[in-house]
Design a protein around this motif. Structure first.
Motif, mmCIF file in Angstrom:
data_model
loop_
_atom_site.group_PDB
_atom_site.id
_atom_site.type_symbol
_atom_site.label_atom_id
_atom_site.label_comp_id
_atom_site.label_asym_id
_atom_site.label_seq_id
_atom_site.Cartn_x
_atom_site.Cartn_y
_atom_site.Cartn_z
ATOM 1 N N PHE A 186 0.859 -1.191 0.000
ATOM 2 C CA PHE A 186 0.000 0.000 0.000
ATOM 3 C C PHE A 186 0.891 1.235 0.000
ATOM 4 O O PHE A 186 1.761 1.396 0.865
ATOM 5 N N VAL A 187 0.669 2.104 -0.988
ATOM 6 C CA VAL A 187 1.392 3.373 -1.046
ATOM 7 C C VAL A 187 0.411 4.501 -1.353
ATOM 8 O O VAL A 187 -0.610 4.299 -2.008
ATOM 9 N N GLN A 188 0.734 5.677 -0.839
ATOM 10 C CA GLN A 188 -0.039 6.888 -1.125
ATOM 11 C C GLN A 188 0.946 7.952 -1.598
ATOM 12 O O GLN A 188 1.872 8.301 -0.879
ATOM 13 N N ILE A 189 0.739 8.424 -2.829
ATOM 14 C CA ILE A 189 1.698 9.322 -3.477
ATOM 15 C C ILE A 189 1.066 10.680 -3.750
ATOM 16 O O ILE A 189 -0.046 10.765 -4.288
ATOM 17 N N ARG A 190 1.775 11.746 -3.406
ATOM 18 C CA ARG A 190 1.319 13.109 -3.708
ATOM 19 C C ARG A 190 1.690 13.466 -5.155
ATOM 20 O O ARG A 190 2.840 13.358 -5.558
ATOM 21 N N GLN A 191 0.702 13.876 -5.950
ATOM 22 C CA GLN A 191 0.932 14.251 -7.336
ATOM 23 C C GLN A 191 1.287 15.740 -7.446
ATOM 24 O O GLN A 191 1.206 16.493 -6.474
ATOM 25 N N ARG A 192 1.647 16.148 -8.649
ATOM 26 C CA ARG A 192 2.034 17.543 -8.868
ATOM 27 C C ARG A 192 0.882 18.513 -8.634
ATOM 28 O O ARG A 192 1.105 19.672 -8.295
ATOM 29 N N ASN A 193 -0.344 18.024 -8.821
ATOM 30 C CA ASN A 193 -1.506 18.900 -8.616
ATOM 31 C C ASN A 193 -1.853 19.053 -7.132
ATOM 32 O O ASN A 193 -2.816 19.730 -6.780
ATOM 33 N N GLY A 194 -1.074 18.419 -6.276
ATOM 34 C CA GLY A 194 -1.291 18.546 -4.846
ATOM 35 C C GLY A 194 -2.212 17.499 -4.254
ATOM 36 O O GLY A 194 -2.361 17.415 -3.033
ATOM 37 N N PHE A 195 -2.842 16.694 -5.108
ATOM 38 C CA PHE A 195 -3.739 15.648 -4.629
ATOM 39 C C PHE A 195 -3.013 14.292 -4.617
ATOM 40 O O PHE A 195 -2.086 14.068 -5.388
ATOM 41 N N ASP A 196 -3.501 13.422 -3.755
ATOM 42 C CA ASP A 196 -2.875 12.111 -3.604
ATOM 43 C C ASP A 196 -3.572 11.051 -4.457
ATOM 44 O O ASP A 196 -4.769 11.157 -4.756
#
Length: 231
Positions: A108-118
């Motif tokens: 399980f991973v949660q990654i922050r994208q460039r748009n600021g959302f995960d």
């Protein structure tokens, strides 16, 4: 190549079995000696088919077996790990056991994208590794992941994928797991031993099927691994 393979050779466990297939009951009645009968078989007197010598038989039989059971050499990408990140170290330690089918790990991973959302997701580790070894389209660049150059990101084709910006969630079954919905929250069933793998820290009747480990990571914040030892 397949058209030139003699699939009938797989019917025989040994060269003697192969030679015996050409021998008829009346051969024993008229000749008596099995050694002589087999010599006649090798000379082609007992049938119209080509009779292989032992070395040729073994070589051709092995070719047929290899064609029907191709060997896939799995690359151990963990050898590229030279850093100190605990999450990558944990994946490196589990890689070979997953490929061998001893262990089946869900990441399980949660990654922050460039748009600021995960984006978050549950990943079938073994399947992702195998897809890379087979160089399938859109496969994970595990070399770069273990080198710390790229992040391991969830995909819509994973076991579960959640886009926080769009509010969309996707569920899929993989080669190793079937997604199960029920009263105990999100659960995955391992297809080999049919054990249910709950992805929650709350105790349940399936808790014994999995070892849940939360790993602090400089690269990922936190990564959670769900290790299931395949029965």
């Amino acid at each position: 190549m397949a058209a030139n393979l003699n699939l009938r050779l797989l019917n025989y466990k040994s060269y003697d079995d192969y030679l015996n297939s050409f021998i008829k009951t009346e051969d024993y009645r008229y000749i008596g000696s099995i050694a002589i009968i087999k010599k006649l078989v090798k000379l082609g007197y007992r049938c119209s088919d080509k009779v292989y010598e032992e070395s040729e038989f073994n070589k051709l039989r092995n070719k047929v077996h290899d064609h029907l059971n191709p060997k896939i050499t799995s690359v151990l990408y963990g050898k590229y790990f030279k850093g100190t990140d605990d999450a990558l170290k944990a994946l490196m330690e589990r890689e070979e056991y997953n490929l061998a089918g001893i262990l089946s790990t869900i990441i399980f991973v949660q990654i922050r994208q460039r748009n600021g959302f995960d984006v978050a997701g549950y990943i079938d580790y073994e399947q992702r590794l195998r897809e890379s070894s087979l160089q399938k389209p859109d496969c994970t660049n595990w070399k770069s992941v273990f080198e710390g150059k790229k992040l391991l990101k969830p995909k819509k084709s994973d076991l579960s994928y959640y886009d926080w910006h769009k509010g969309r969630i996707y569920y899929n079954s993989t080669d190793n797991f079937q997604t199960v919905s029920g009263g105990v929250g999100l659960t995955f069933m391992h297809k080999a031993d049919h054990k249910h793998i709950p992805v929650t820290d709350k105790p349940s009747k399936y808790s014994m099927n999995v070892n849940r480990i939360l790993i602090p990571s400089d690269l990922y914040g936190n990564m959670i691994l769900y290790d299931h030892f395949v029965r």
